[in-house]
Design an enzyme around this catalytic site. Structure first.
Site, PDB file in Angstrom:
ATOM      1  N   SER A  10       0.893  -1.236   0.010  1.00  0.00           N
ATOM      2  CA  SER A  10      -0.009   0.012  -0.104  1.00  0.00           C
ATOM      3  C   SER A  10       0.734   1.332   0.091  1.00  0.00           C
ATOM      4  O   SER A  10       1.491   1.433   0.839  1.00  0.00           O
ATOM      5  CB  SER A  10      -0.724  -0.005   1.173  1.00  0.00           C
ATOM      6  OG  SER A  10      -1.527   1.374   1.407  1.00  0.00           O
ATOM      7  N   ASP A  37      -5.054   3.206  -1.869  1.00  0.00           N
ATOM      8  CA  ASP A  37      -6.003   3.605  -0.961  1.00  0.00           C
ATOM      9  C   ASP A  37      -6.927   4.926  -1.228  1.00  0.00           C
ATOM     10  O   ASP A  37      -6.036   5.753  -1.099  1.00  0.00           O
ATOM     11  CB  ASP A  37      -5.462   3.465   0.224  1.00  0.00           C
ATOM     12  CG  ASP A  37      -5.159   1.885   0.875  1.00  0.00           C
ATOM     13  OD1 ASP A  37      -6.218   1.204   0.678  1.00  0.00           O
ATOM     14  OD2 ASP A  37      -4.163   1.647   1.181  1.00  0.00           O
ATOM     15  N   MET A  39      -9.269   7.606  -0.528  1.00  0.00           N
ATOM     16  CA  MET A  39     -10.313   7.889   0.668  1.00  0.00           C
ATOM     17  C   MET A  39     -10.745   9.487   0.532  1.00  0.00           C
ATOM     18  O   MET A  39      -9.986  10.175  -0.031  1.00  0.00           O
ATOM     19  CB  MET A  39      -9.524   8.034   2.086  1.00  0.00           C
ATOM     20  CG  MET A  39      -8.631   6.652   2.190  1.00  0.00           C
ATOM     21  SD  MET A  39      -7.662   6.829   3.687  1.00  0.00           S
ATOM     22  CE  MET A  39      -7.031   5.059   3.705  1.00  0.00           C
ATOM     23  N   HIS A  68      -8.384   0.322  -4.080  1.00  0.00           N
ATOM     24  CA  HIS A  68      -9.497   0.323  -3.124  1.00  0.00           C
ATOM     25  C   HIS A  68     -10.333   1.645  -2.962  1.00  0.00           C
ATOM     26  O   HIS A  68      -9.530   2.469  -2.080  1.00  0.00           O
ATOM     27  CB  HIS A  68      -8.462  -0.291  -1.858  1.00  0.00           C
ATOM     28  CG  HIS A  68      -9.467  -0.546  -0.577  1.00  0.00           C
ATOM     29  ND1 HIS A  68      -8.815  -0.514   0.736  1.00  0.00           N
ATOM     30  CD2 HIS A  68     -10.552  -0.583  -0.396  1.00  0.00           C
ATOM     31  CE1 HIS A  68      -9.642  -0.747   1.423  1.00  0.00           C
ATOM     32  NE2 HIS A  68     -10.882  -0.962   1.055  1.00  0.00           N
ATOM     33  N   MET A  70     -12.422   3.853  -0.811  1.00  0.00           N
ATOM     34  CA  MET A  70     -13.011   4.071   0.385  1.00  0.00           C
ATOM     35  C   MET A  70     -13.841   5.462   0.287  1.00  0.00           C
ATOM     36  O   MET A  70     -13.592   6.394   0.836  1.00  0.00           O
ATOM     37  CB  MET A  70     -11.981   4.121   1.631  1.00  0.00           C
ATOM     38  CG  MET A  70     -11.635   2.437   1.990  1.00  0.00           C
ATOM     39  SD  MET A  70      -9.952   2.619   2.666  1.00  0.00           S
ATOM     40  CE  MET A  70      -8.820   2.732   1.606  1.00  0.00           C
ATOM     41  N   MET A 139     -11.226  -6.664   5.574  1.00  0.00           N
ATOM     42  CA  MET A 139     -10.502  -5.558   6.231  1.00  0.00           C
ATOM     43  C   MET A 139     -10.258  -6.098   7.827  1.00  0.00           C
ATOM     44  O   MET A 139     -10.953  -6.540   8.415  1.00  0.00           O
ATOM     45  CB  MET A 139     -11.325  -4.297   6.450  1.00  0.00           C
ATOM     46  CG  MET A 139     -11.657  -3.568   5.027  1.00  0.00           C
ATOM     47  SD  MET A 139     -10.160  -3.053   4.370  1.00  0.00           S
ATOM     48  CE  MET A 139      -9.161  -1.806   5.653  1.00  0.00           C
TER      49      MET A 139
HETATM   50  C1  DX5 Z   1      -6.604   1.137   5.625  1.00  0.00           C
HETATM   51  C2  DX5 Z   1      -6.177   0.842   4.011  1.00  0.00           C
HETATM   52  C3  DX5 Z   1      -4.976  -0.317   4.244  1.00  0.00           C
HETATM   53  C4  DX5 Z   1      -3.807   0.444   4.680  1.00  0.00           C
HETATM   54  C5  DX5 Z   1      -2.880  -0.840   5.079  1.00  0.00           C
HETATM   55  O1  DX5 Z   1      -7.633   2.090   5.567  1.00  0.00           O
HETATM   56  O2  DX5 Z   1      -7.299   0.311   3.557  1.00  0.00           O
HETATM   57  O3  DX5 Z   1      -4.835  -0.580   2.943  1.00  0.00           O
HETATM   58  O4  DX5 Z   1      -2.961   1.242   4.113  1.00  0.00           O
HETATM   59  O5  DX5 Z   1      -1.808  -0.318   5.909  1.00  0.00           O
HETATM   60  P1  DX5 Z   1      -1.042  -1.069   6.995  1.00  0.00           P
HETATM   61  O6  DX5 Z   1      -0.546  -2.392   6.235  1.00  0.00           O
HETATM   62  O7  DX5 Z   1       0.080  -0.317   7.476  1.00  0.00           O
HETATM   63  O8  DX5 Z   1      -2.004  -1.493   7.871  1.00  0.00           O
HETATM   64 ZN    ZN Z   2      -6.808  -0.694   1.498  1.00  0.00          ZN
END
Ligand code: DX5
Ligand code: ZN
Length: 220
Positions: A10, A37, A39, A68, A70, A139
């Site tokens: 990520s 990611d 967001m 991904h 969100m 998750m």
């Molecule tokens: C969380 C994200 C993850 C995150 C994972 O909101 O969807 O993909 O970046 O990061 P680590 O591996 O540091 O938990």
């Molecule tokens: Zn993610």
């Protein structure tokens, strides 16, 4: 099972002002996908990046872009992410009113569709969607930030999703996201994960030896 466990670093935890070099480094270190990611500050309490970054990554790397989302609603933005070059788009069932329509739209662009389950969302929320998806993302933290701790109770959920996939008879990837590191990856893999997202465990490492981290995460 001895199949290859996919590692999807990520970029949330990467050095964003050196993102090109950071992506190149994990690609050279054997990463399978790049996890992006997205967001919106609404579905999750943090804001990151959009299709513009996906397009820049697409020009830069041949690795599949594992996007991904969100964001809520996701539907108005699917086309932009697909056209930017996403290979896989994962959405949350609780982020859109008509999630089946969103999955069908993703597939209409000839790319893979994934569905993500937050810790508080039961597997029943996606049971009817199994025929329409290529990936289920479990998750293991509440989404929004990198570097959070894996919620151990979610290992059993991974196992249950593994059963759901096996009974479906379909080839569905099982990705686990959140708090994956050398201590937690073995549980996720034993429970049936086929792909692991890792942010802090790869990009947060002080020694920047991404190859040893990626290899170790696979458990070989
Ligand atoms: C969380 C994200 C993850 C995150 C994972 O909101 O969807 O993909 O970046 O990061 P680590 O591996 O540091 O938990
Ligand atoms: Zn993610």
């Amino acid at each position: 099972m001895t199949s290859h466990i996919k590692i999807s670093p990520s970029i949330l935890s990467a050095d964003i002002l050196n993102l090109g070099a950071e992506v190149q480094a994990v690609a050279a270190a054997g990463a399978d996908w790049i996890h992006v990611d997205v967001m919106d500050g609404r579905y999750v309490p943090n804001i990151t990046y959009g299709p513009h970054l996906v397009a820049a990554l697409r020009r830069f790397t041949d690795l599949p872009l594992d996007v991904h989302l969100m964001i809520s609603p996701a539907q108005p933005h699917i086309k932009a992410f697909a056209e930017a070059g996403a290979n896989l788009i994962t959405v949350h069932p609780d982020a859109d009113t008509h999630i089946h329509r969103v999955l069908c739209e993703i597939k209409s662009y000839g790319i893979k569709a994934g569905i993500a389950l937050n810790p508080g969302v039961p597997i029943t929320a996606i049971e009817t969607l199994v025929p329409f998806i290529d990936l289920i993302l479990v998750m293991t933290v509440n989404p929004g930030f990198g570097g959070q701790a894996y919620i151990p109770e979610m290992t059993n959920k991974i196992r249950q999703v593994r059963h759901l996939i096996n009974h479906s008879g379909r080839e569905i990837e099982l990705e686990v996201d959140g708090g994956i590191n050398l201590e937690t990856a073995p549980s996720a893999i034993a429970a049936g994960a086929t792909a692991l997202v890792a942010g802090a465990a790869i990009y947060g490492a002080a020694d920047k030896d991404y190859q040893s981290k990626i290899t170790a995460l696979r458990g070989k």
